[in-house]
Design an enzyme around this catalytic site. Structure first.
Site, PDB file in Angstrom:
ATOM      1  CB  VAL A 188       0.089  -1.829   7.045  1.00  0.00           C
ATOM      2  CG1 VAL A 188      -1.131  -1.435   7.931  1.00  0.00           C
ATOM      3  CG2 VAL A 188      -0.096  -0.878   5.756  1.00  0.00           C
ATOM      4  CG  ASP A 189       1.383   2.053  12.451  1.00  0.00           C
ATOM      5  OD1 ASP A 189       1.000   2.124  13.801  1.00  0.00           O
ATOM      6  OD2 ASP A 189       1.540   3.409  11.935  1.00  0.00           O
ATOM      7  CB  ILE A 235      -0.956  -0.060   1.288  1.00  0.00           C
ATOM      8  CG1 ILE A 235      -2.283   0.916   1.048  1.00  0.00           C
ATOM      9  CG2 ILE A 235      -0.360   0.382   2.514  1.00  0.00           C
ATOM     10  CD1 ILE A 235      -3.304   0.922   1.776  1.00  0.00           C
ATOM     11  CB  THR A 284      -6.715  -9.144   8.847  1.00  0.00           C
ATOM     12  OG1 THR A 284      -5.873  -8.397   7.816  1.00  0.00           O
ATOM     13  CG2 THR A 284      -8.254  -8.991   8.606  1.00  0.00           C
ATOM     14  N   GLY A 285      -3.982  -8.653  10.714  1.00  0.00           N
ATOM     15  CA  GLY A 285      -2.661  -8.870  11.232  1.00  0.00           C
ATOM     16  C   GLY A 285      -2.434  -9.106  12.722  1.00  0.00           C
TER      17      GLY A 285
HETATM   18  N1  APR Z   1       0.828  -3.294   2.241  1.00  0.00           N
HETATM   19  C1  APR Z   1      -0.367  -3.849   2.450  1.00  0.00           C
HETATM   20  N2  APR Z   1      -0.846  -4.456   3.488  1.00  0.00           N
HETATM   21  C2  APR Z   1       0.389  -4.662   4.533  1.00  0.00           C
HETATM   22  C3  APR Z   1       1.493  -4.202   4.466  1.00  0.00           C
HETATM   23  C4  APR Z   1       1.685  -3.376   3.308  1.00  0.00           C
HETATM   24  N3  APR Z   1       3.019  -2.408   3.158  1.00  0.00           N
HETATM   25  N4  APR Z   1       2.126  -4.353   5.623  1.00  0.00           N
HETATM   26  C5  APR Z   1       1.174  -5.386   6.187  1.00  0.00           C
HETATM   27  N5  APR Z   1       0.410  -5.357   5.528  1.00  0.00           N
HETATM   28  C6  APR Z   1      -1.161  -6.223   5.921  1.00  0.00           C
HETATM   29  C7  APR Z   1      -0.721  -7.315   6.835  1.00  0.00           C
HETATM   30  O1  APR Z   1      -0.426  -8.635   6.040  1.00  0.00           O
HETATM   31  C8  APR Z   1      -2.379  -7.665   7.296  1.00  0.00           C
HETATM   32  O2  APR Z   1      -3.004  -8.090   6.345  1.00  0.00           O
HETATM   33  O3  APR Z   1      -1.889  -5.411   6.543  1.00  0.00           O
HETATM   34  C9  APR Z   1      -3.000  -6.082   7.428  1.00  0.00           C
HETATM   35  C10 APR Z   1      -3.120  -5.644   8.908  1.00  0.00           C
HETATM   36  O4  APR Z   1      -2.161  -6.101   9.563  1.00  0.00           O
HETATM   37  P1  APR Z   1      -1.183  -5.135  10.584  1.00  0.00           P
HETATM   38  O5  APR Z   1      -0.516  -4.317   9.880  1.00  0.00           O
HETATM   39  O6  APR Z   1      -0.464  -6.133  11.685  1.00  0.00           O
HETATM   40  O7  APR Z   1      -2.579  -4.246  11.231  1.00  0.00           O
HETATM   41  P2  APR Z   1      -3.425  -4.925  12.447  1.00  0.00           P
HETATM   42  O8  APR Z   1      -3.819  -6.318  12.347  1.00  0.00           O
HETATM   43  O9  APR Z   1      -4.649  -3.898  12.235  1.00  0.00           O
HETATM   44  O10 APR Z   1      -2.786  -4.559  13.888  1.00  0.00           O
HETATM   45  C11 APR Z   1      -2.636  -3.137  14.071  1.00  0.00           C
HETATM   46  O11 APR Z   1      -0.152  -3.482  14.432  1.00  0.00           O
HETATM   47  O12 APR Z   1       1.488  -2.618  13.361  1.00  0.00           O
HETATM   48  C12 APR Z   1       0.750  -2.457  14.380  1.00  0.00           C
HETATM   49  O13 APR Z   1       0.761  -0.059  15.361  1.00  0.00           O
HETATM   50  C13 APR Z   1       0.052  -1.342  14.710  1.00  0.00           C
HETATM   51  O14 APR Z   1      -0.689  -1.688  16.953  1.00  0.00           O
HETATM   52  C14 APR Z   1      -1.324  -1.645  15.583  1.00  0.00           C
HETATM   53  C15 APR Z   1      -1.480  -3.283  15.320  1.00  0.00           C
END
Ligand code: APR
Length: 178
Positions: A39-40, A17, A124-125
């Protein structure tokens, strides 16, 4: 995969993304808005310190809400930071909070006059939301919003893996939008 909803396009694709050229990309943040992994972490790494500098002034974000910052060095002009629910089994209003995260992100984009938004698969992560369930909630919430807000012309879901993309494609077909 892409379908039309009213005049808007709803697209599913696999990718990173941080490379999307939409007016805004959505960040799956935590309520501190001070960065994290997943993704954050990717968005802050690619977008640079200007994003975090603005985040610091926002005073955090409630689950289900969304807030806007600059896109910094990203191709996207803005980042909309939203906080999805942490999965606790599905009886703690997780579906409602997840739908709200998508809806509020689109409201914030509309308020800024933006026309195209790209979403990751929120929650979903690290937050453990089962992706089959999350995909249905996400696509239903976005489709309902697009049906009543023609100002948004394109929504793209950017799935990080092929299996995730397949889950979203199956969900889109099963809710009869395709
Ligand atoms: N582009 C698109 N999707 C991505 C990317 C990227 N560069 N990197 C990771 N993802 C996907 C993951 O594979 C997952 O399917 O984003 C989705 C959400 O996963 P997370 O990033 O772990 O987010 P979430 O499950 O909402 O958890 C949020 O994780 O990173 C920390 O600070 C954030 O505490 C918060 C928590």
């Amino acid at each position: 995969m892409e379908i039309q909803i009213g005049r808007a396009a709803l697209q599913l694709k696999q990718g990173d993304i941080t490379r999307e050229t939409a007016d805004a990309i959505v960040n799956a943040a935590n309520s501190s808005l001070l960065g994290g992994g997943g993704v954050d972490g990717a968005i802050h790494r690619a977008g640079g310190p200007a994003i975090l500098e603005e985040c610091r002034r926002l005073g955090g974000c409630e689950p289900g809400d969304a807030k806007l910052t600059t896109g910094g060095k990203l191709p996207a002009r803005y980042v909309i930071h939203t906080v999805g629910p942490i999965w606790h089994g599905g009886r703690s209003r997780e579906p409602e909070i997840l739908a709200s995260a998508y809806r509020r992100s689109l409201e914030v984009a509309m308020a800024k006059g933006l026309r195209s938004v790209a979403f990751p698969s929120i929650s979903t992560g690290a937050y453990g939301y089962p992706i089959e369930k999350a995909a249905r909630v996400a696509l239903t919430a976005v489709a309902e919003f697009l049906q009543s807000h023609p100002e948004i012309e394109r929504v793209t879901f950017v799935l990080f893996s092929s299996p995730d993309l397949q889950v979203y494609e199956a969900a889109l077909q099963s809710i009869h939008l395709s």
